[in-house]
Enzyme design. Structure first.
Site, PDB file in Angstrom:
ATOM      1  N   GLY A  24     -49.606 -14.198 -51.227  1.00 46.44           N
ATOM      2  CA  GLY A  24     -50.757 -13.315 -50.831  1.00 46.44           C
ATOM      3  C   GLY A  24     -50.309 -11.970 -51.109  1.00 46.44           C
ATOM      4  O   GLY A  24     -51.279 -11.103 -51.492  1.00 46.44           O
ATOM      5  N   ARG A  28     -44.722  -9.484 -53.575  1.00 45.25           N
ATOM      6  CA  ARG A  28     -43.943 -10.657 -53.791  1.00 45.25           C
ATOM      7  C   ARG A  28     -44.094 -11.211 -55.055  1.00 45.25           C
ATOM      8  O   ARG A  28     -43.273 -12.189 -55.732  1.00 45.25           O
ATOM      9  CB  ARG A  28     -44.485 -11.568 -52.468  1.00 45.25           C
ATOM     10  CG  ARG A  28     -43.472 -12.868 -52.903  1.00 45.25           C
ATOM     11  CD  ARG A  28     -43.800 -13.698 -51.282  1.00 45.25           C
ATOM     12  NE  ARG A  28     -43.170 -12.869 -50.055  1.00 45.25           N
ATOM     13  CZ  ARG A  28     -43.611 -13.027 -48.957  1.00 45.25           C
ATOM     14  NH1 ARG A  28     -44.585 -14.159 -48.616  1.00 45.25           N
ATOM     15  NH2 ARG A  28     -42.932 -12.657 -48.073  1.00 45.25           N
ATOM     16  N   ARG A  47     -56.678  -2.494 -58.479  1.00 46.99           N
ATOM     17  CA  ARG A  47     -56.636  -2.380 -56.893  1.00 46.99           C
ATOM     18  C   ARG A  47     -55.054  -2.955 -56.373  1.00 46.99           C
ATOM     19  O   ARG A  47     -54.888  -3.212 -55.400  1.00 46.99           O
ATOM     20  CB  ARG A  47     -57.528  -3.617 -56.306  1.00 46.99           C
ATOM     21  CG  ARG A  47     -58.968  -3.189 -56.497  1.00 46.99           C
ATOM     22  CD  ARG A  47     -59.889  -4.166 -55.965  1.00 46.99           C
ATOM     23  NE  ARG A  47     -61.257  -3.795 -56.294  1.00 46.99           N
ATOM     24  CZ  ARG A  47     -62.055  -3.329 -55.055  1.00 46.99           C
ATOM     25  NH1 ARG A  47     -61.541  -3.184 -53.865  1.00 46.99           N
ATOM     26  NH2 ARG A  47     -63.577  -3.037 -55.466  1.00 46.99           N
ATOM     27  N   ARG A  91     -50.779 -22.083 -54.500  1.00 46.36           N
ATOM     28  CA  ARG A  91     -50.632 -20.957 -53.454  1.00 46.36           C
ATOM     29  C   ARG A  91     -49.154 -21.191 -52.790  1.00 46.36           C
ATOM     30  O   ARG A  91     -48.723 -22.260 -52.397  1.00 46.36           O
ATOM     31  CB  ARG A  91     -51.601 -21.093 -52.345  1.00 46.36           C
ATOM     32  CG  ARG A  91     -51.199 -20.272 -50.968  1.00 46.36           C
ATOM     33  CD  ARG A  91     -52.464 -19.839 -50.236  1.00 46.36           C
ATOM     34  NE  ARG A  91     -52.005 -19.654 -48.938  1.00 46.36           N
ATOM     35  CZ  ARG A  91     -51.034 -18.562 -48.569  1.00 46.36           C
ATOM     36  NH1 ARG A  91     -50.577 -17.776 -49.473  1.00 46.36           N
ATOM     37  NH2 ARG A  91     -50.935 -18.337 -47.428  1.00 46.36           N
ATOM     38  N   SER A  94     -46.320 -18.057 -46.630  1.00 49.74           N
ATOM     39  CA  SER A  94     -45.824 -18.525 -45.453  1.00 49.74           C
ATOM     40  C   SER A  94     -46.853 -19.048 -44.441  1.00 49.74           C
ATOM     41  O   SER A  94     -48.096 -18.997 -44.629  1.00 49.74           O
ATOM     42  CB  SER A  94     -45.237 -17.247 -44.646  1.00 49.74           C
ATOM     43  OG  SER A  94     -46.272 -15.901 -44.480  1.00 49.74           O
ATOM     44  N   ASP A 208     -42.522 -18.624 -39.006  1.00 52.11           N
ATOM     45  CA  ASP A 208     -42.521 -18.359 -37.365  1.00 52.11           C
ATOM     46  C   ASP A 208     -43.226 -19.593 -36.803  1.00 52.11           C
ATOM     47  O   ASP A 208     -43.743 -20.390 -37.460  1.00 52.11           O
ATOM     48  CB  ASP A 208     -43.213 -17.032 -37.140  1.00 52.11           C
ATOM     49  CG  ASP A 208     -44.520 -17.124 -37.678  1.00 52.11           C
ATOM     50  OD1 ASP A 208     -45.488 -17.108 -36.749  1.00 52.11           O
ATOM     51  OD2 ASP A 208     -44.870 -16.861 -38.799  1.00 52.11           O
ATOM     52  N   ARG A 221     -36.052 -15.235 -44.543  1.00 55.04           N
ATOM     53  CA  ARG A 221     -37.427 -15.579 -45.339  1.00 55.04           C
ATOM     54  C   ARG A 221     -37.163 -15.253 -46.645  1.00 55.04           C
ATOM     55  O   ARG A 221     -37.866 -16.298 -47.614  1.00 55.04           O
ATOM     56  CB  ARG A 221     -38.368 -14.267 -44.788  1.00 55.04           C
ATOM     57  CG  ARG A 221     -39.271 -14.346 -43.581  1.00 55.04           C
ATOM     58  CD  ARG A 221     -40.053 -13.398 -43.377  1.00 55.04           C
ATOM     59  NE  ARG A 221     -40.608 -13.398 -41.876  1.00 55.04           N
ATOM     60  CZ  ARG A 221     -41.921 -13.488 -41.618  1.00 55.04           C
ATOM     61  NH1 ARG A 221     -42.981 -13.461 -42.552  1.00 55.04           N
ATOM     62  NH2 ARG A 221     -42.319 -13.730 -40.399  1.00 55.04           N
TER      63      ARG A 221
END
Length: 240
Positions: A24, A28, A47, A91, A94, A208, A221
Site C-alpha cells: 500500500g 515501502r 503523485r 498484494r 498488513s 495487530d 513489523r
C-alpha cells in the site's frame, strides 16, 4: 492494451515487469526495492506513487505502491493489467486479525476477499460476485511457505471500505463466517484481475489483532514483513 503513460503512471511500456508486487505504502515499495531487487530503477513518481523495476534471482520484477483502499488499488491495478500488460499482481501488506485462528506475525494467504464495498456494482452482474485468488499462485505460495517453515494461514478475509468504523463491533460479526482478518484492498484487486483475465494473490502479515488489542512494534513489523515479501518474491520467480 491502451496507450501509455497514463495520468497516474509515467512509465513507458516495457518498463514495468509482467509481475508486480504491490504494497500500500509507496515508501515501502522503495524499501522492498532497496532490500530485495538488484539493478533497479525508479519508473514512476507521479503523485509520489513510487514504482521500481529490477531483478530478483535473475527475473524482472516490479514493485509499486497501491495507496490505501479499493478505489486507489482499483486505479493502479487496472492500469497495470490493461495499459502495461502486467500478468500477475501480488498484494503484500498488513492486516488486522479478527479470528482467534490467526496471531501476530502470521502470514495470511488470501483465498477469498469478502467485502462491504460496492466496487462490484460497476460490472452489472446479476448476483453477488466472490473475489478469489488465482489458485496456482495461492497453492504455490503455500507450498513455499510450508517448505520454509513459515506460519501461514489460508482463508477468507474482509476488504473493508471503512477504517474508522462508527460501529467497531461490526468487524467481529464477520468472524462467525470464518473471516480471518481485515484489510482494505484485496477484493478490488481480485475483481480487476478476474475482469482482465489476469492473476492476483494477496499475502498479508498480521500486524495487530482487533480482539486482543495486541500489535507489533515497528521493528517487529519490519522482520515479519520481510518474511512475507521474501515469500511473495519466491512465489513470483518460481511460477514459470
Amino acid at each position: 492494451m491502451y496507450i501509455t503513460p497514463t495520468p497516474h503512471n509515467e512509465a513507458a511500456l516495457g518498463e514495468i515487469a509482467k509481475t508486480v508486487l504491490m504494497p500500500g505504502d509507496p515508501l515501502r515499495a522503495k524499501e522492498i526495492a532497496d532490500a530485495f531487487l538488484e539493478d533497479y530503477t525508479c519508473v514512476n513518481t507521479v503523485r509520489n506513487m513510487l514504482a521500481f523495476t529490477g531483478t530478483y534471482m535473475g527475473k524482472k520484477i516490479s514493485v509499486m505502491g497501491s495507496g490505501m483502499g479499493m478505489p486507489s488499488i482499483g486505479i493502479y491495478s487496472y492500469e497495470l493489467f490493461h495499459h502495461y500488460d502486467v500478468d500477475c499482481i501480488i498484494r503484500v501488506g498488513s492486516a488486522g486479525g479478527i479470528s482467534k485462528k490467526v496471531g501476530l506475525r502470521d502470514i495470511v494467504a488470501v483465498m477469498g476477499a469478502s467485502t462491504n464495498s460496492n466496487y462490484a456494482s460497476q460490472f452489472h452482474l446479476p448476483g453477488t460476485f466472490a473475489p478469489i485468488a488465482d489458485f496456482s499462485l495461492l497453492r504455490h505460495a503455500v507450498e513455499i511457505a510450508e517448505a520454509k517453515g513459515l506460519s501461514i494461514q489460508v482463508g477468507n478475509i474482509l476488504s473493508s471500505d471503512v477504517f474508522y468504523n462508527d460501529l467497531p463491533e461490526d468487524s467481529f460479526t464477520w468472524e462467525k463466517m470464518g473471516i480471518l482478518a481485515v484489510e482494505m484492498e484485496a477484493a478490488a484487486l481480485y475483481m480487476n484481475a478476474a475482469r482482465a483475465g489476469k492473476k492476483a494473490l494477496g499475502l498479508m502479515t498480521i500486524s495487530d489483532h482487533l480482539a486482543t488489542g495486541e500489535a507489533l512494534s515497528s521493528d517487529e513489523r519490519q522482520t515479519g514483513f520481510a518474511e512475507m515479501i521474501g515469500l511473495a518474491l519466491d512465489t513470483a520467480v518460481t511460477m514459470e
